[in-house]
Scaffold this motif. Structure first.
Motif, PDB file in Angstrom:
ATOM      1  N   MET A 289      27.083 116.003  21.341  1.00  0.00           N
ATOM      2  CA  MET A 289      27.097 115.639  20.063  1.00  0.00           C
ATOM      3  C   MET A 289      27.808 114.104  20.215  1.00  0.00           C
ATOM      4  SD  MET A 289      28.813 117.191  16.450  1.00  0.00           S
ATOM      5  CE  MET A 289      30.257 117.529  17.391  1.00  0.00           C
ATOM      6  N   LYS A 290      27.512 113.326  19.417  1.00  0.00           N
ATOM      7  CA  LYS A 290      28.489 112.332  19.177  1.00  0.00           C
ATOM      8  C   LYS A 290      28.316 111.482  17.696  1.00  0.00           C
ATOM      9  CE  LYS A 290      26.845 107.279  18.735  1.00  0.00           C
ATOM     10  NZ  LYS A 290      26.108 106.515  18.763  1.00  0.00           N
ATOM     11  N   VAL A 291      29.836 111.833  17.824  1.00  0.00           N
ATOM     12  CA  VAL A 291      30.873 111.278  16.246  1.00  0.00           C
ATOM     13  C   VAL A 291      31.108 109.717  16.322  1.00  0.00           C
ATOM     14  CG1 VAL A 291      32.603 112.262  14.826  1.00  0.00           C
ATOM     15  CG2 VAL A 291      31.815 113.806  16.007  1.00  0.00           C
ATOM     16  N   ASP A 292      30.243 109.092  15.190  1.00  0.00           N
ATOM     17  CA  ASP A 292      30.497 107.640  15.303  1.00  0.00           C
ATOM     18  C   ASP A 292      31.004 107.483  13.946  1.00  0.00           C
ATOM     19  OD1 ASP A 292      30.700 104.960  15.759  1.00  0.00           O
ATOM     20  OD2 ASP A 292      28.229 105.206  16.348  1.00  0.00           O
ATOM     21  N   PHE A 293      31.579 106.508  14.009  1.00  0.00           N
ATOM     22  CA  PHE A 293      32.173 105.723  12.333  1.00  0.00           C
ATOM     23  C   PHE A 293      33.251 104.444  12.678  1.00  0.00           C
ATOM     24  CE2 PHE A 293      36.026 107.911  14.163  1.00  0.00           C
ATOM     25  CZ  PHE A 293      36.688 107.534  14.130  1.00  0.00           C
ATOM     26  N   GLY A 294      33.015 103.987  11.245  1.00  0.00           N
ATOM     27  CA  GLY A 294      33.609 102.536  11.295  1.00  0.00           C
ATOM     28  C   GLY A 294      33.975 102.050  10.317  1.00  0.00           C
ATOM     29  N   THR A 295      35.011 101.363  10.362  1.00  0.00           N
ATOM     30  CA  THR A 295      35.418 100.816   9.194  1.00  0.00           C
ATOM     31  C   THR A 295      35.875  99.301   9.038  1.00  0.00           C
ATOM     32  OG1 THR A 295      37.743 100.895   7.549  1.00  0.00           O
ATOM     33  CG2 THR A 295      38.189 101.038  10.080  1.00  0.00           C
ATOM     34  N   GLN A 296      36.589  99.154   7.816  1.00  0.00           N
ATOM     35  CA  GLN A 296      36.648  97.094   8.120  1.00  0.00           C
ATOM     36  C   GLN A 296      38.170  97.319   7.870  1.00  0.00           C
ATOM     37  OE1 GLN A 296      37.323  93.827   5.219  1.00  0.00           O
ATOM     38  NE2 GLN A 296      36.500  95.311   4.321  1.00  0.00           N
ATOM     39  N   ILE A 297      38.379  96.373   8.556  1.00  0.00           N
ATOM     40  CA  ILE A 297      40.312  96.206   8.007  1.00  0.00           C
ATOM     41  C   ILE A 297      40.962  94.791   8.165  1.00  0.00           C
ATOM     42  CG2 ILE A 297      43.068  97.096   8.567  1.00  0.00           C
ATOM     43  CD1 ILE A 297      41.637  99.338  10.076  1.00  0.00           C
ATOM     44  N   ASN A 298      41.143  94.038   6.447  1.00  0.00           N
ATOM     45  CA  ASN A 298      41.065  92.388   7.254  1.00  0.00           C
ATOM     46  C   ASN A 298      40.228  91.761   6.928  1.00  0.00           C
ATOM     47  OD1 ASN A 298      43.365  93.381   5.589  1.00  0.00           O
ATOM     48  ND2 ASN A 298      44.654  93.409   7.384  1.00  0.00           N
TER      49      ASN A 298
ATOM     50  N   HIS B 241      38.080  92.656  10.163  1.00  0.00           N
ATOM     51  CA  HIS B 241      37.580  93.176  11.237  1.00  0.00           C
ATOM     52  C   HIS B 241      36.551  94.271  11.289  1.00  0.00           C
ATOM     53  CE1 HIS B 241      40.852  90.439  11.756  1.00  0.00           C
ATOM     54  NE2 HIS B 241      41.045  89.814  12.964  1.00  0.00           N
ATOM     55  N   ILE B 242      35.538  94.261  11.588  1.00  0.00           N
ATOM     56  CA  ILE B 242      34.264  95.552  11.618  1.00  0.00           C
ATOM     57  C   ILE B 242      34.995  95.958  12.441  1.00  0.00           C
ATOM     58  CG2 ILE B 242      32.364  96.168  11.243  1.00  0.00           C
ATOM     59  CD1 ILE B 242      32.142  93.559   9.741  1.00  0.00           C
ATOM     60  N   ILE B 243      35.149  97.042  12.493  1.00  0.00           N
ATOM     61  CA  ILE B 243      35.251  98.314  13.504  1.00  0.00           C
ATOM     62  C   ILE B 243      34.389  99.727  13.879  1.00  0.00           C
ATOM     63  CG2 ILE B 243      37.047  96.905  15.011  1.00  0.00           C
ATOM     64  CD1 ILE B 243      38.709  99.332  13.398  1.00  0.00           C
ATOM     65  N   ASP B 244      34.520 100.117  15.150  1.00  0.00           N
ATOM     66  CA  ASP B 244      34.086 101.545  15.134  1.00  0.00           C
ATOM     67  C   ASP B 244      34.421 102.387  16.226  1.00  0.00           C
ATOM     68  OD1 ASP B 244      32.442  99.999  17.281  1.00  0.00           O
ATOM     69  OD2 ASP B 244      30.705 101.295  16.848  1.00  0.00           O
ATOM     70  N   CYS B 245      34.222 103.130  16.149  1.00  0.00           N
ATOM     71  CA  CYS B 245      35.072 104.007  17.015  1.00  0.00           C
ATOM     72  C   CYS B 245      33.643 105.616  16.897  1.00  0.00           C
ATOM     73  CB  CYS B 245      36.299 104.980  16.842  1.00  0.00           C
ATOM     74  SG  CYS B 245      37.144 106.035  17.835  1.00  0.00           S
ATOM     75  N   ALA B 246      33.884 105.821  18.455  1.00  0.00           N
ATOM     76  CA  ALA B 246      32.938 106.926  19.021  1.00  0.00           C
ATOM     77  C   ALA B 246      33.202 107.889  19.674  1.00  0.00           C
ATOM     78  CB  ALA B 246      31.316 106.618  19.297  1.00  0.00           C
TER      79      ALA B 246
END
Length: 152
Positions: free
Chosen positions: A1-10, A12-17
């Motif tokens: 199972m893959k858990v993947d999420f993203g966010t934007q901070i100032n 900077h668009i980043i994701d983590c999974a």
């Protein structure tokens, strides 16, 4: 199972999974990718050459093996997936961003002061087509034939 999420901070668009395997036979694959990612992070920094980072990642990744149904398979880095630079308001650093390979290349491009990077590693075993996992970035592949085999 893959858990993947993203966010934007100032900007900077980043994701983590990350990947969770519910069958312990895949633990060595997950360990290979995690150790390869940690190695890439340790080798990253000002004046680090991208091709050398890729070589270090590949060496660690491909030192692992996975046993599936009594047969041993080598773990391979997926050559056509890379880490990348992170730049404001541009997904994956935009078209002009730098790529961080996960295999040895002759790319002598250096990381520079003030740059940010995502070190993303993907490993695979070629057991029934291709199967890949990355605890920090995602899972690609699955059962069955694969048109373009990324696991070479």
């Amino acid at each position: 199972m893959k858990v993947d999420f993203g966010t934007q901070i100032n900007g900077h668009i980043i994701d983590c999974a990350f990947t969770v395997a519910f069958d312990p036979k895949f633990d060595p694959l997950l360990a290979a990718v995690k150790e390869a990612t940690d190695t890439g992070i340790r080798h990253a920094g000002i004046d680090a050459r991208l091709g050398e980072i890729g070589a270090a990642i590949q060496e660690v990744m491909e030192s692992y093996e996975v046993e599936i149904d009594g047969k041993t398979y080598p773990v391979k880095s997926i050559r056509n997936l890379n880490g990348h630079s992170i730049r404001p308001y541009l997904i994956h650093g935009g078209h002009e961003g730098k790529s961080v390979p996960i295999v040895k290349t002759s790319d002598a491009t250096k990381m520079e002061e003030g740059e940010m990077f995502a070190i993303e590693t993907f490993g695979c075993v070629r057991a029934w087509g291709a199967m890949a996992a990355s605890p920090l970035v995602g899972t690609e592949g699955g059962r069955g034939p694969v048109a373009a085999d990324p696991c070479r």
